[in-house]
Design a protein around this motif. Structure first.
Motif: not given
Length: 306
Positions: A257-279, A291-297
């Motif tokens: 669960f220490l990796s969960s901030p990255k998952a949240i960042k990933a999801t929010k990072g796609f919302v409202g974006k349409t250009k490849p560079l922005e995503m 990577t972090i999830f697997g390493f911590l696991l």
């Protein structure tokens, strides 16, 4: 891959050409399953480090070769140009001959076969059969008449072979068997590797649609694909909780669960974006989550086996 941006991308030089050709940000998808499978084996016996290293290098080489096949076939099909996002760029930006990229990919396959022979000599020749199937699927991911990457099944194939299969092989070559626990623990990585491919397809959605691909992201549409990505993250974390509640695994696995901030960042990072560079940051965060999830696991499993 096929997506484009108006920003000019500077060509790489020297060794960076070949390093970028491997698409290094994807190589952790090969490292994590080997580490996790080996960590689970610790519960049953001490680790054969030469076997671990052979498996690790072979997996990374196959992943790098897969990326090179991707580079070659997307170029041949006219999907990439010098402004494409998410590619190594050796062909379209640095002038490397396509045939050279293809030969290098098969060379990496050749080295991985030699490592596979060593692994088989010290475990089982059934590993060779499974390994050959993995290599064929990796090639067909972008090669062949109907590339897997152009269909809605790319996430499933990538997650199963780069997640479940590699984890179980890594576990088997250390222990000589596969059990239910090793299968159950592999499922979140199966999902997260698939999430990496889904994030890639969300980023490339518009360009892929123009080129006739039928990826899962295209079939669902951008908003539903982002919802699916978020759901995949949630299921991965919920799966760990279930393993603990049902007594399959130790509470130490909650470290993931220490990796969960990255998952949240990933999801929010796609919302409202349409250009490849922005995503691109969101796609990077998706890969980092795996990577972090697997390493911590792996750390949680290692601690629980001490």
């Amino acid at each position: 891959m096929s997506a484009q941006t108006s920003n000019i991308v500077e060509p790489d030089k020297g060794w960076r050409i070949w390093w970028q050709l491997t698409r290094p940000h994807t190589l952790t998808a090969a490292f994590v399953p080997v580490l996790l499978g080996t960590a689970m084996a610790l519960q049953y016996q001490s680790i054969n480090w030469l076997m671990f290293l052979a498996m690790l290098v072979a997996s990374i080489l196959i992943q790098a070769a897969t990326n090179m096949f991707n580079e070659y076939y997307d170029y041949v099909r006219g999907l990439d140009n010098e402004n494409s996002i998410g590619i190594g760029g050796a062909i379209v930006r640095n002038g490397v001959k396509p045939a050279t990229v293809l030969k290098l990919a098969f060379t990496l396959y050749g080295v991985s076969v030699l490592l596979g022979i060593y692994i088989c000599l010290n475990s089982s020749w059934w590993i060779a059969v499974i390994g050959i199937v993995c290599m064929i699927v990796a090639y067909l991911y972008t090669g062949g008449p109907i590339p897997i990457a152009y269909t809605p099944f790319g996430e499933v194939f990538a997650g199963f072979f780069m997640g479940v299969v590699i984890i179980l092989i890594s576990f088997y070559i250390q222990t000589g068997f596969v059990n239910g626990t090793s299968v159950l623990v592999s499922i979140p990585i199966f999902i997260l590797v698939g999430a990496i491919l889904l994030s890639n397809n969300i980023r490339d959605l518009d360009g892929d649609k123009e080129n006739g691909r039928k990826t899962l992201a295209i079939l669902l549409g951008r908003e539903k694909a982002i919802f699916l990505l978020a759901s995949m993250f949630i299921i991965s974390y919920a799966w760990i909780i279930a393993l603990i509640l049902f007594g399959v695994s130790s509470p130490w696995l909650l470290l993931v669960f220490l990796s969960s901030p990255k998952a949240i960042k990933a999801t929010k990072g796609f919302v409202g974006k349409t250009k490849p560079l922005e995503m691109m940051p969101a796609m990077k965060a998706t890969a980092q989550t795996n990577t972090i999830f697997g390493f911590l696991l792996s750390i949680g499993i290692f601690i629980s086996n001490i």
